[in-house]
Scaffold this active site. Structure first.
Site, short mmCIF file in Angstrom:
data_model
loop_
_atom_site.label_atom_id
_atom_site.label_comp_id
_atom_site.label_asym_id
_atom_site.label_seq_id
_atom_site.Cartn_x
_atom_site.Cartn_y
_atom_site.Cartn_z
N ASP A 14 0.89 -1.12 -0.04
CA ASP A 14 -0.09 -0.06 0.14
C ASP A 14 0.90 1.24 0.14
O ASP A 14 1.74 1.37 0.97
CB ASP A 14 -0.87 0.06 1.12
CG ASP A 14 -1.70 1.42 1.36
OD1 ASP A 14 -2.49 1.60 0.46
OD2 ASP A 14 -1.36 2.28 2.17
N GLU A 114 -2.81 0.43 -4.01
CA GLU A 114 -2.42 -0.99 -3.75
C GLU A 114 -2.42 -2.22 -4.63
O GLU A 114 -3.24 -2.01 -5.39
CB GLU A 114 -3.61 -1.28 -2.64
CG GLU A 114 -3.52 -2.28 -1.43
CD GLU A 114 -4.51 -2.10 -0.54
OE1 GLU A 114 -5.14 -3.21 0.00
OE2 GLU A 114 -4.75 -1.07 0.01
#
Length: 417
Positions: A14, A114
């Protein structure tokens, strides 16, 4: 649990404060030192904060989801409008960098900031999965000055849980099946568990299930009887078990087509709301047709403004004949609105069609002689919009002051390009 447990080396990475970090790079700022907020649209006081830098969160308590009017007037605060095309280009550049470490088919882009990456088999090239993950992390920071957090696990679910529950605080963490009882089972409320939304949380709470551990120790048959296939998935996920692979969807939920829209002002009347509803139904119907599906269950969600005294609603209706016609979907949405609308100012709407099947299964009605022509017209309009642009053909309501289709033409993902 008759199948052998998946035991691959999957990471979920992320990009931390991605939008704020991108803006910081563009403006030559330090995202860790400067209070930065990225706003959807400066012209709307109610526009949402899309991203906030750590100092913005810590010093001014402004985070993602706050409104522009809630940001204090302070000389240290730097405000920027979203630049979605730049954010998307940065995301693609980061993905290309990751592809220098693993084959492209080993990368599953989950969202703009992500991704899941299968590191299995990369040991001979880069060393252990942990070493490879940290090398990717370092390369991203060196090239783009964007920090990241990584969860490493034996499957995608465990990698995601490791990221969300622990790695976003520490930067990197690895979870194994042995970690499930001590790290996953204590998690509550249940909506903190990836894959469990607020409505499912309420349903589980009503069964006496309040932690992931409660869910893991629940009777499997009772969960399957209550929730069907989803109950089976919930049970195994509570044990950290995920049999999906990179060729399959992230979740096993049924295909559906939906659209949500945050309104830039309060829509106080039914007439105003119906203008936007028609535009949204048009978009949902178009995407359903393009994918070759028709659906039976139509859902409408509405959230009121912060000042309202009433909670919003999300209601569904299943019709006898499957459809992908705009006006049929719109008619059902209006029925749901008339039944549940409390008359308070609306600020957010969502429309969804589910319980879908292939369009070729649709039956022509002997008594509805215009059905075939309407189906052909829908596809014809879709083709024109595909060729000449989404606003090349619009309904008259879109040209009224309540319409949003024209204003949203220059947006990407609902925000300025």
């Amino acid at each position: 649990m008759n199948h052998p447990l998946p035991n691959r080396s999957i990471i979920c990475i992320d990009m931390r404060c991605f939008y704020a970090s991108c803006i910081a790079v563009l403006e030559g700022l330090d995202v860790m030192k400067v209070p930065i907020a990225v706003i959807g649209n400066f012209k709307q006081p109610g526009s949402i904060v899309l991203a906030a830098s750590p100092p913005m969160k810590e010093q001014f308590r402004i985070k993602t989801g706050n409104r522009l009017y809630e940001i204090p007037k302070h000389p240290d605060i730097r405000l920027f409008e979203a630049k979605m095309s730049f954010f998307l280009n940065m995301s693609m550049a980061i993905t290309k960098l990751i592809a220098q470490f693993v084959p492209r088919e080993a990368i599953h882009v989950y969202s703009v900031d992500e991704s899941f990456i299968d590191l299995t088999g990369c040991e001979t090239l880069w060393g252990s999965p942990e070493k490879t993950a940290k090398a990717i992390q370092q390369a991203i920071f060196q090239q783009f000055h964007i920090r990241s957090a990584i969860g490493l696990g034996p499957n995608r679910l465990m990698a995601k849980l490791a990221l969300d529950i622990e790695a976003k605080k520490t930067g990197f963490v690895q979870w194994t099946y042995e970690d499930v009882p001590k790290k996953l089972w204590p998690v509550h409320p249940l909506s903190k568990m990836w894959g469990i939304g607020r409505r499912m949380e309420v349903n589980l709470n009503n069964m006496g299930i309040f932690t992931v551990g409660d869910l893991a120790n629940m009777n499997l048959e009772a969960l399957e009887q209550r929730f069907g296939v989803m109950g089976n998935q919930l049970y195994y996920h509570a044990h950290g078990i995920d049999y999906s692979n990179f060729e399959e969807p992230i979740t096993s939920e049924q295909i559906s087509f939906g659209k949500g829209q945050m309104l830039m002002r309060n829509y106080a009347t039914r007439a105003e709301i119906c203008v936007v509803l028609l535009e949204m139904c048009e978009d949902v119907a178009r995407r359903t047709r393009t994918a070759g599906y028709v659906g039976r269950t139509i859902s409408l969600g509405l959230s009121y403004s912060k000042a309202a005294m009433t909670k919003g609603f999300y209601r569904s209706k299943t019709i006898a004949e499957p459809t992908n016609e705009t006006l049929t979907i719109y008619k059902v949405c209006k029925e749901l609105l008339d039944t549940h609308f409390a008359g308070e100012p609306a600020r957010q709407l969502s429309v969804r069609i589910s319980n879908v099947e292939q369009e070729r299964s649709i039956q022509l009605d002997l008594f509805d002689t215009g059905k075939e022509q309407r189906l052909l017209l829908g596809h014809t309009v879709d083709s024109i919009r595909e060729r000449f642009g989404a606003t090349s053909i619009l309904r008259a309501v879109s040209f009224t002051k309540s319409g949003t289709a024209i204003a949203r033409k220059r947006l990407i993902g609902g925000h300025l390009a």
